[in-house]
Design an enzyme around this catalytic site. Structure first.
Site, PDB file in Angstrom:
ATOM      1  N   CYS A   2       0.848  -1.184   0.000  1.00  0.00           N
ATOM      2  CA  CYS A   2       0.000   0.000   0.000  1.00  0.00           C
ATOM      3  C   CYS A   2       0.890   1.243   0.000  1.00  0.00           C
ATOM      4  O   CYS A   2       1.989   1.233   0.527  1.00  0.00           O
ATOM      5  CB  CYS A   2      -0.947   0.097   1.181  1.00  0.00           C
ATOM      6  SG  CYS A   2      -2.033  -1.306   1.374  1.00  0.00           S
ATOM      7  N   ARG A  27       3.519  -0.530  -4.807  1.00  0.00           N
ATOM      8  CA  ARG A  27       3.290  -0.943  -3.424  1.00  0.00           C
ATOM      9  C   ARG A  27       1.910  -1.550  -3.203  1.00  0.00           C
ATOM     10  O   ARG A  27       1.572  -1.960  -2.097  1.00  0.00           O
ATOM     11  CB  ARG A  27       3.446   0.268  -2.508  1.00  0.00           C
ATOM     12  CG  ARG A  27       4.845   0.790  -2.408  1.00  0.00           C
ATOM     13  CD  ARG A  27       5.738  -0.333  -1.936  1.00  0.00           C
ATOM     14  NE  ARG A  27       7.078   0.115  -1.668  1.00  0.00           N
ATOM     15  CZ  ARG A  27       7.520   0.495  -0.485  1.00  0.00           C
ATOM     16  NH1 ARG A  27       6.726   0.539   0.539  1.00  0.00           N
ATOM     17  NH2 ARG A  27       8.764   0.833  -0.323  1.00  0.00           N
ATOM     18  N   TRP A  76      -3.241  -2.550  -1.375  1.00  0.00           N
ATOM     19  CA  TRP A  76      -3.072  -3.994  -1.541  1.00  0.00           C
ATOM     20  C   TRP A  76      -3.961  -4.607  -0.461  1.00  0.00           C
ATOM     21  O   TRP A  76      -3.693  -4.463   0.724  1.00  0.00           O
ATOM     22  CB  TRP A  76      -1.616  -4.391  -1.337  1.00  0.00           C
ATOM     23  CG  TRP A  76      -1.349  -5.845  -1.564  1.00  0.00           C
ATOM     24  CD1 TRP A  76      -1.090  -6.461  -2.757  1.00  0.00           C
ATOM     25  CD2 TRP A  76      -1.282  -6.881  -0.566  1.00  0.00           C
ATOM     26  NE1 TRP A  76      -0.889  -7.805  -2.566  1.00  0.00           N
ATOM     27  CE2 TRP A  76      -1.002  -8.087  -1.234  1.00  0.00           C
ATOM     28  CE3 TRP A  76      -1.448  -6.899   0.815  1.00  0.00           C
ATOM     29  CZ2 TRP A  76      -0.875  -9.307  -0.575  1.00  0.00           C
ATOM     30  CZ3 TRP A  76      -1.322  -8.121   1.483  1.00  0.00           C
ATOM     31  CH2 TRP A  76      -1.036  -9.295   0.789  1.00  0.00           C
ATOM     32  N   ASN A 102      -1.778   2.298   6.114  1.00  0.00           N
ATOM     33  CA  ASN A 102      -0.999   1.099   5.749  1.00  0.00           C
ATOM     34  C   ASN A 102      -0.802   0.295   7.011  1.00  0.00           C
ATOM     35  O   ASN A 102      -0.592   0.872   8.080  1.00  0.00           O
ATOM     36  CB  ASN A 102       0.389   1.487   5.232  1.00  0.00           C
ATOM     37  CG  ASN A 102       0.339   2.079   3.843  1.00  0.00           C
ATOM     38  OD1 ASN A 102      -0.713   2.132   3.234  1.00  0.00           O
ATOM     39  ND2 ASN A 102       1.480   2.528   3.358  1.00  0.00           N
ATOM     40  N   GLY A 103      -0.824  -1.030   6.895  1.00  0.00           N
ATOM     41  CA  GLY A 103      -0.636  -1.873   8.070  1.00  0.00           C
ATOM     42  C   GLY A 103      -1.915  -2.633   8.370  1.00  0.00           C
ATOM     43  O   GLY A 103      -2.836  -2.663   7.543  1.00  0.00           O
ATOM     44  N   GLU A 483      15.000 -19.768  -6.893  1.00  0.00           N
ATOM     45  CA  GLU A 483      14.800 -18.385  -7.308  1.00  0.00           C
ATOM     46  C   GLU A 483      14.275 -18.333  -8.750  1.00  0.00           C
ATOM     47  O   GLU A 483      13.413 -17.516  -9.078  1.00  0.00           O
ATOM     48  CB  GLU A 483      16.104 -17.596  -7.131  1.00  0.00           C
ATOM     49  CG  GLU A 483      16.142 -16.209  -7.734  1.00  0.00           C
ATOM     50  CD  GLU A 483      14.962 -15.302  -7.357  1.00  0.00           C
ATOM     51  OE1 GLU A 483      14.216 -15.607  -6.422  1.00  0.00           O
ATOM     52  OE2 GLU A 483      14.790 -14.289  -8.058  1.00  0.00           O
ATOM     53  N   LYS A 487      10.739 -16.519  -9.718  1.00  0.00           N
ATOM     54  CA  LYS A 487      10.585 -15.432 -10.698  1.00  0.00           C
ATOM     55  C   LYS A 487       9.564 -15.830 -11.751  1.00  0.00           C
ATOM     56  O   LYS A 487       8.731 -15.047 -12.163  1.00  0.00           O
ATOM     57  CB  LYS A 487      11.909 -15.154 -11.411  1.00  0.00           C
ATOM     58  CG  LYS A 487      12.908 -14.233 -10.835  1.00  0.00           C
ATOM     59  CD  LYS A 487      12.625 -12.781 -10.783  1.00  0.00           C
ATOM     60  CE  LYS A 487      12.108 -12.394  -9.429  1.00  0.00           C
ATOM     61  NZ  LYS A 487      13.055 -12.348  -8.341  1.00  0.00           N
ATOM     62  N   GLU A 490       5.967 -15.955 -10.418  1.00  0.00           N
ATOM     63  CA  GLU A 490       5.549 -14.639  -9.952  1.00  0.00           C
ATOM     64  C   GLU A 490       5.025 -13.749 -11.085  1.00  0.00           C
ATOM     65  O   GLU A 490       4.036 -13.052 -10.926  1.00  0.00           O
ATOM     66  CB  GLU A 490       6.796 -14.001  -9.336  1.00  0.00           C
ATOM     67  CG  GLU A 490       6.590 -12.800  -8.510  1.00  0.00           C
ATOM     68  CD  GLU A 490       7.907 -12.307  -7.919  1.00  0.00           C
ATOM     69  OE1 GLU A 490       8.996 -12.762  -8.336  1.00  0.00           O
ATOM     70  OE2 GLU A 490       7.850 -11.441  -7.048  1.00  0.00           O
ATOM     71  N   HIS A 506      12.712 -39.532  -6.412  1.00  0.00           N
ATOM     72  CA  HIS A 506      11.976 -39.945  -5.217  1.00  0.00           C
ATOM     73  C   HIS A 506      10.519 -39.520  -5.261  1.00  0.00           C
ATOM     74  O   HIS A 506       9.846 -39.514  -4.233  1.00  0.00           O
ATOM     75  CB  HIS A 506      12.662 -39.382  -3.966  1.00  0.00           C
ATOM     76  CG  HIS A 506      14.043 -39.922  -3.762  1.00  0.00           C
ATOM     77  ND1 HIS A 506      14.292 -41.239  -3.476  1.00  0.00           N
ATOM     78  CD2 HIS A 506      15.254 -39.316  -3.865  1.00  0.00           C
ATOM     79  CE1 HIS A 506      15.605 -41.433  -3.378  1.00  0.00           C
ATOM     80  NE2 HIS A 506      16.211 -40.279  -3.616  1.00  0.00           N
ATOM     81  N   LYS A 604       5.101  -4.687  -3.914  1.00  0.00           N
ATOM     82  CA  LYS A 604       6.475  -4.547  -3.445  1.00  0.00           C
ATOM     83  C   LYS A 604       6.466  -4.261  -1.948  1.00  0.00           C
ATOM     84  O   LYS A 604       5.624  -3.489  -1.489  1.00  0.00           O
ATOM     85  CB  LYS A 604       7.116  -3.376  -4.198  1.00  0.00           C
ATOM     86  CG  LYS A 604       8.600  -3.239  -4.019  1.00  0.00           C
ATOM     87  CD  LYS A 604       9.330  -4.103  -4.994  1.00  0.00           C
ATOM     88  CE  LYS A 604      10.821  -3.931  -4.977  1.00  0.00           C
ATOM     89  NZ  LYS A 604      11.470  -5.106  -5.573  1.00  0.00           N
TER      90      LYS A 604
HETATM   91  C1  F6R Z   1      10.409 -11.838  -5.467  1.00  0.00           C
HETATM   92  C2  F6R Z   1      10.422 -10.820  -4.445  1.00  0.00           C
HETATM   93  C3  F6R Z   1       9.994 -11.164  -3.048  1.00  0.00           C
HETATM   94  C4  F6R Z   1      10.929 -10.461  -2.050  1.00  0.00           C
HETATM   95  C5  F6R Z   1      10.436 -10.691  -0.609  1.00  0.00           C
HETATM   96  C6  F6R Z   1      11.334 -10.010   0.402  1.00  0.00           C
HETATM   97  O1  F6R Z   1      10.856 -11.353  -6.690  1.00  0.00           O
HETATM   98  O2  F6R Z   1      10.763  -9.699  -4.708  1.00  0.00           O
HETATM   99  O3  F6R Z   1       9.965 -12.529  -2.818  1.00  0.00           O
HETATM  100  O4  F6R Z   1      12.213 -10.952  -2.219  1.00  0.00           O
HETATM  101  O5  F6R Z   1       9.136 -10.204  -0.469  1.00  0.00           O
HETATM  102  O6  F6R Z   1      11.391  -8.635   0.192  1.00  0.00           O
HETATM  103  P1  F6R Z   1      12.542  -7.770   0.823  1.00  0.00           P
HETATM  104  O7  F6R Z   1      13.823  -8.155   0.166  1.00  0.00           O
HETATM  105  O8  F6R Z   1      12.160  -6.348   0.548  1.00  0.00           O
HETATM  106  O9  F6R Z   1      12.568  -8.089   2.288  1.00  0.00           O
END
Ligand code: F6R
Length: 609
Positions: A2, A27, A76, A102-103, A483, A487, A490, A506, A604
């Site tokens: 948010c 956000r 969000w 936010n929160g 990872e 990606k 996501e 397995h 984010k």
């Molecule tokens: C994936 C991604 C998330 C962040 C996770 C931690 O591409 O960006 O999985 O890695 O939410 O975020 P930070 O690094 O900001 O603590």
């Protein structure tokens, strides 16, 4: 998670707030809204809000919403679905108060029930609405007192901004766990949950601390504790290039940030490599050699991709420093009542420095007397401040929800830490220098991988057609696979599952077929032969294979799509093997026509538990 923006000054608030919200949309982007305090003898609070994006509010909005102060929000969803009613700002029954938040308010259900018993009609499903009613019902003299009174009833986390028709000369903001930054302009003040919304207007900022509230007027800001005693807080200049928050000519922030990786990698290494002694200098760790030697174990904590890079980092530390090291999802850590050991070095890793699960893990460690350092990108963020010591990642602002350049710099941060821990133990100066040479060559090697973009795009388009994929790797390659799968799922929304190559037989081998491709990470190392044997097992079940490997690795004549990445030092393999997986995910998502920077359901910086 948010975004909040507020403005008070001589200019029209609505256009400024809308522009700020656009910069914060990463956000949270399921709904959006703003409230402006109209001018005139009887100022009224005007609110507009809707499910959707900032652009959906309509270009004629500023004309309809004139006023020189206001607040905005991009959401969000936590409580209640993303719809017009649940969007912020929320108002009291009379519509005099507007609140953005936010929160999460943990006791929202009880507060809602109490308000309903008192005859208040709640219109939304949100926790935030209770704050608007509580403030609206207060009869205290000042807005600050009303806000404090309402917050006293609330348990949970918040960053809030409040406007009130009876107090048109001010915006009151408060923080507990969700960041708020005050921006100081020329006879105007701004507030935002992220620097990104401020830097176009001002780089003079003050970070509100948890437990503080502040009053913003065009003339300045005043900060208080909840008992309304003053807190001295002065604004300071931040060293930031406002254009670094723009995508420029790039088609997306993710692509821009992937391409920025070589330069970002150079920045995190700059001034930290000591070739003479084959070690790293990390002044921010605040540990002398004796303390560094006393570390008996390393535990890395992070979430999502940061956790996966944390796994890469832990292996690196164990390998170079020969200290037992592992990584754990920070979101799980404190719930198992962890044993905190005095001679363990805890490392919290986070791009945003605001991820609440990681922050709570840090607080749990500190509460039990443990030592925790931060590997954090955002300077002055909550985790960085809480840890006090650590390594800043210098990746620059990362806007795309899918993290790329920050992850690469996390890996490099771990490499520096491993070097320093290793060199006070048994890592020889020659090995230290070998790694330093590898690190120095790394930015150019990343560039080489990025140069394969066209070929990777063609592979990605084929992978995008599959509903389900495997990403596999072993030991050093396993977090790379994790990872890569992260990606891919996501941003392409394809089901991508990471597995240890050794574990396929397995169970999951049952799923391999012509329709289920596998992306295999096969570095040139002591496990190459075992990895290639597993590739044969997949091929025998007609599973299509994309193999990310090193030049010269013999894949035994298998019919695979081969992606070669430069081979520097084996310890540094994981990060170079990760870069093509970013490009595969990116081009698969692009091929499928997805909004790459704002993947569905995500946002984010996850500031909720
Ligand atoms: C994936 C991604 C998330 C962040 C996770 C931690 O591409 O960006 O999985 O890695 O939410 O975020 P930070 O690094 O900001 O603590």
């Amino acid at each position: 998670m948010c975004g909040i923006v507020g403005y008070i000054g001589a200019q029209q608030a609505a256009p400024l707030i809308l522009e700020g919200l656009t910069r914060l949309e990463h956000r949270g982007y399921d709904s959006v809204g703003l409230a402006v305090v109209g001018a005139g003898r009887e100022p009224a609070v005007k609110v507009v809000k809707a499910a959707g994006r900032v652009r959906d509010l309509g270009s004629d909005l500023p004309k309809r919403f004139s006023g020189r102060s206001g607040i905005g929000h991009t959401r969000w969803a936590t409580h209640g679905p993303a719809n017009d009613v649940n969007a912020h700002p929320h108002t009291d029954e009379k519509g005099d108060v507007a609140v953005v938040h936010n929160g999460i308010i943990d006791n929202a259900a009880a507060l809602r029930a109490g308000l309903a018993d008192d005859g208040v009609t709640l219109t939304s499903d949100t926790d935030t609405e209770v704050l608007a009613h509580l403030i609206g019902r207060s009869v205290a003299e000042t807005l600050e007192e009303r806000v404090v009174e309402a917050l006293a009833a609330v348990e949970g986390t918040y960053g809030i901004a409040v406007v009130h028709a009876d107090f048109p000369d001010r915006i009151v903001v408060a923080r507990n766990g969700s960041p708020l930054i005050i921006g100081v302009g020329e006879k105007e003040m701004l507030v935002a949950s992220d620097l990104a919304a401020l830097v176009r207007h001002t780089t003079t900022v003050a970070h509100l601390a948890d437990g503080e509230i502040a009053t913003l007027t065009p003339a300045g800001f005043t900060t208080f504790r909840h008992d309304l005693t003053r807190v001295a807080r002065t604004a300071a200049e931040v060293d930031v290039d406002p254009t670094s928050y723009d995508a420029g000519d790039h088609e997306s922030f993710m692509r821009k940030e992937m391409l920025e990786q070589p330069a970002a990698a150079e920045r995190v290494l700059r001034g930290r490599l000591d070739e003479r002694f084959g070690t790293a200098h990390l002044g921010g760790l605040e540990m002398d050699p004796r303390e560094t030697r006393a570390v008996r174990r390393v535990k890395v904590l992070g979430c999502g991709s940061a956790y996966y890079v944390g796994q890469m980092g832990a292996s690196l530390i164990e390998e170079l420093a020969r200290i037992p090291a592992d990584a754990e999802a920070a979101s799980e850590f404190r719930y198992r009542n962890p044993v905190i050991e005095p001679d363990t070095l805890y490392v919290a890793v986070s791009q945003s420095g605001e991820t609440v699960d990681t922050l709570l893990a840090v607080q749990e460690i500190q509460r039990k007397g443990g030592r925790v350092i931060g590997l954090v990108n955002v300077v002055g963020s909550a985790i960085a401040r809480e840890c006090g010591a650590g390594i800043y990642l210098h990746a620059g602002p990362e806007v795309a929800v899918a993290s790329t350049k920050a992850l690469t710099n996390m890996f490099l941060g771990f490499s520096l830490l491993a070097l320093q821990l290793g060199r006070v133990r048994d890592l020889s100066v020659a090995d230290g220098r070998r790694l330093i040479a590898g690190l120095q060559a790394l930015p150019a090697a990343v560039e080489e991988v990025l140069a394969q973009e066209d070929a990777l795009a063609a592979v990605a388009q084929r992978l995008a057609e599959a509903e389900s994929l495997f990403f596999v790797g072993r030991v050093r390659g396993f977090p790379v696979a994790r990872e890569g799968a992260q990606k891919f799922k996501e941003i392409s929304y394809r089901h991508a599952e990471a597995y240890q190559t050794s574990e396929l037989k397995h169970g999951p081998l049952a799923l391999i077929s012509e329709e289920v491709p596998t992306v295999a990470v096969v570095p040139d190392d002591e496990l190459t032969e075992r990895n290639v044997a597993a590739l044969h097992e997949i091929a025998a079940r007609k599973g299509p294979l994309v193999v990310v490997t090193h030049p010269g690795v013999d894949l035994g004549g298998l019919d695979v799509v081969r992606i070669d990445v430069p081979h520097l030092e084996r310890e540094l393999d994981p990060i170079l093997l990760t870069i093509p997986l970013q490009l595969l995910a990116y081009h698969a998502a692009k091929h499928l026509g997805h909004d790459i920077d704002k993947p569905r359901n995500l946002a984010k910086s996850v500031t909720v538990e």
